[in-house]
Design a protein around this motif. Sequence first.
Motif, mmCIF file in Angstrom:
data_model
loop_
_atom_site.group_PDB
_atom_site.id
_atom_site.type_symbol
_atom_site.label_atom_id
_atom_site.label_comp_id
_atom_site.label_asym_id
_atom_site.label_seq_id
_atom_site.Cartn_x
_atom_site.Cartn_y
_atom_site.Cartn_z
ATOM 1 N N LEU A 110 0.867 -1.180 0.000
ATOM 2 C CA LEU A 110 0.000 0.000 0.000
ATOM 3 C C LEU A 110 0.902 1.227 0.000
ATOM 4 N N SER A 111 0.596 2.175 -0.884
ATOM 5 C CA SER A 111 1.421 3.376 -0.987
ATOM 6 C C SER A 111 0.516 4.591 -1.134
ATOM 7 N N VAL A 112 0.321 5.299 -0.040
ATOM 8 C CA VAL A 112 -0.621 6.414 -0.004
ATOM 9 C C VAL A 112 0.143 7.736 -0.021
ATOM 10 N N TYR A 113 -0.072 8.532 -1.070
ATOM 11 C CA TYR A 113 0.541 9.855 -1.196
ATOM 12 C C TYR A 113 2.064 9.793 -1.135
ATOM 13 N N VAL A 114 2.656 8.857 -1.868
ATOM 14 C CA VAL A 114 4.114 8.753 -1.935
ATOM 15 C C VAL A 114 4.615 9.090 -3.340
ATOM 16 N N LEU A 115 3.994 8.533 -4.352
ATOM 17 C CA LEU A 115 4.432 8.783 -5.727
ATOM 18 C C LEU A 115 4.468 10.271 -6.089
ATOM 19 N N PRO A 116 3.580 11.109 -5.550
ATOM 20 C CA PRO A 116 3.646 12.527 -5.933
ATOM 21 C C PRO A 116 4.904 13.248 -5.455
ATOM 22 N N GLY A 138 2.826 -12.129 -8.394
ATOM 23 C CA GLY A 138 1.380 -11.935 -8.386
ATOM 24 C C GLY A 138 0.895 -10.986 -7.318
ATOM 25 N N GLY A 139 1.820 -10.408 -6.548
ATOM 26 C CA GLY A 139 1.430 -9.508 -5.474
ATOM 27 C C GLY A 139 0.767 -8.235 -5.986
ATOM 28 N N ARG A 140 0.068 -7.575 -5.094
ATOM 29 C CA ARG A 140 -0.785 -6.438 -5.452
ATOM 30 C C ARG A 140 -0.237 -5.128 -4.921
ATOM 31 N N LEU A 141 -0.328 -4.089 -5.742
ATOM 32 C CA LEU A 141 -0.012 -2.729 -5.323
ATOM 33 C C LEU A 141 -1.279 -1.890 -5.384
ATOM 34 N N LEU A 142 -1.564 -1.201 -4.289
ATOM 35 C CA LEU A 142 -2.619 -0.191 -4.268
ATOM 36 C C LEU A 142 -1.954 1.127 -3.905
ATOM 37 N N ALA A 143 -1.984 2.085 -4.833
ATOM 38 C CA ALA A 143 -1.284 3.350 -4.629
ATOM 39 C C ALA A 143 -2.232 4.515 -4.830
ATOM 40 N N LEU A 144 -2.028 5.575 -4.037
ATOM 41 C CA LEU A 144 -2.798 6.798 -4.179
ATOM 42 C C LEU A 144 -1.864 7.936 -4.564
ATOM 43 N N GLY A 209 1.326 -5.406 -14.221
ATOM 44 C CA GLY A 209 0.422 -5.601 -15.341
ATOM 45 C C GLY A 209 -0.524 -4.432 -15.501
ATOM 46 N N PRO A 210 -1.723 -4.675 -16.034
ATOM 47 C CA PRO A 210 -2.686 -3.585 -16.258
ATOM 48 C C PRO A 210 -2.952 -2.788 -14.981
ATOM 49 N N VAL A 211 -3.063 -1.482 -15.159
ATOM 50 C CA VAL A 211 -3.319 -0.576 -14.038
ATOM 51 C C VAL A 211 -4.789 -0.165 -14.074
ATOM 52 N N PHE A 212 -5.493 -0.433 -12.987
ATOM 53 C CA PHE A 212 -6.906 -0.083 -12.885
ATOM 54 C C PHE A 212 -7.038 1.196 -12.058
ATOM 55 N N TRP A 213 -7.703 2.183 -12.646
ATOM 56 C CA TRP A 213 -7.870 3.481 -12.012
ATOM 57 C C TRP A 213 -9.263 3.609 -11.405
ATOM 58 N N ALA A 214 -9.315 4.227 -10.238
ATOM 59 C CA ALA A 214 -10.597 4.529 -9.610
ATOM 60 C C ALA A 214 -10.430 5.790 -8.775
ATOM 61 N N ALA A 215 -11.531 6.448 -8.509
ATOM 62 C CA ALA A 215 -11.530 7.577 -7.586
ATOM 63 C C ALA A 215 -11.945 7.076 -6.216
ATOM 64 N N PRO A 216 -11.404 7.652 -5.148
ATOM 65 C CA PRO A 216 -11.885 7.274 -3.817
ATOM 66 C C PRO A 216 -13.386 7.502 -3.722
ATOM 67 N N TRP A 217 -14.098 6.488 -3.257
ATOM 68 C CA TRP A 217 -15.554 6.529 -3.263
ATOM 69 C C TRP A 217 -16.074 5.787 -2.031
ATOM 70 N N MET A 242 -6.889 6.242 -7.104
ATOM 71 C CA MET A 242 -6.504 4.934 -6.579
ATOM 72 C C MET A 242 -6.055 4.073 -7.754
ATOM 73 N N LEU A 243 -4.800 3.643 -7.722
ATOM 74 C CA LEU A 243 -4.236 2.787 -8.765
ATOM 75 C C LEU A 243 -4.074 1.380 -8.207
ATOM 76 N N ASP A 244 -4.584 0.403 -8.921
ATOM 77 C CA ASP A 244 -4.594 -0.984 -8.460
ATOM 78 C C ASP A 244 -3.966 -1.847 -9.548
ATOM 79 N N CYS A 245 -2.914 -2.570 -9.216
ATOM 80 C CA CYS A 245 -2.255 -3.422 -10.212
ATOM 81 C C CYS A 245 -1.534 -4.575 -9.507
ATOM 82 N N ARG A 246 -1.180 -5.571 -10.298
ATOM 83 C CA ARG A 246 -0.506 -6.749 -9.769
ATOM 84 C C ARG A 246 0.812 -6.962 -10.492
ATOM 85 N N LEU A 247 1.732 -7.589 -9.779
ATOM 86 C CA LEU A 247 3.049 -7.847 -10.342
ATOM 87 C C LEU A 247 2.912 -8.962 -11.381
#
Length: 252
Positions: A110-116, A138-144, A209-217, A242-247
Amino acid sequence: MPTTAAESQFDELGSLYEDVVDWPFRRDIELPAVLHSLGDLTRSDVLDFGCGAGLYTRLLAGQGARRVVGYDESEGMLREARHREAKEQRGIEYVSQLTPALAHRFDVVLSVYVLPYVASRDGLRQMCASMARMLRPGGRLLALPLHPDYDPHSDYYTAYGFRLVSESPHVEGSPVRLELRVRGVEADVTAYYWSRGALEEALHGAGFGPVFWAAPWPPGLARIEDAPTVQRAYLRRPHAAMLDCRLARAAE
């Protein structure tokens, strides 16, 4: 691991960041959205990448994660997090370095407000590679990150306790000043704007892999019109995505 532009900025902000959980947009929108997206963590080892003062590490532990590690380069933030852990004894580990012993040990990052807070394209690529390296196959990344379509008007988010100020909004790599205004405390930090293309390029290059985008909801909310009035402007133009993707392939 690259040093982010914000490392020294945050050393003195630990106690302030403990308070932001009470901001309505975080309490009522962001936090429920992130935890809902993460789902059941009872069999998961989770790394909070850029954990700050430990807000999300504590929530992850409360969600039943098997192992929770918080990583941050800011000693000021880690000092706050460790102080809280010493009192509460939740079993959370806090580290200031990503050692080889941690590589490929996590199911979720989980990576919240780090990439910016990465100031260059190369730094962005390196940070994504660092996050990938921590994951099992196959691990998952959820980043904001900062939302590529955030509202460029400086005062748009004032009602939510902050302003986003930029001389060149929505320009790749341009500085964005985050002005925090809460309970009489004022603090400014500098972030950087990255487009969808830049973020996805860095993630794909790191092996995701594919990056799935969503807004916080908020979970259970059907329409913006059903949300409390104070939330609606934020839901229309959230400052974070919210960016959701898997290795998809093993990280080097």
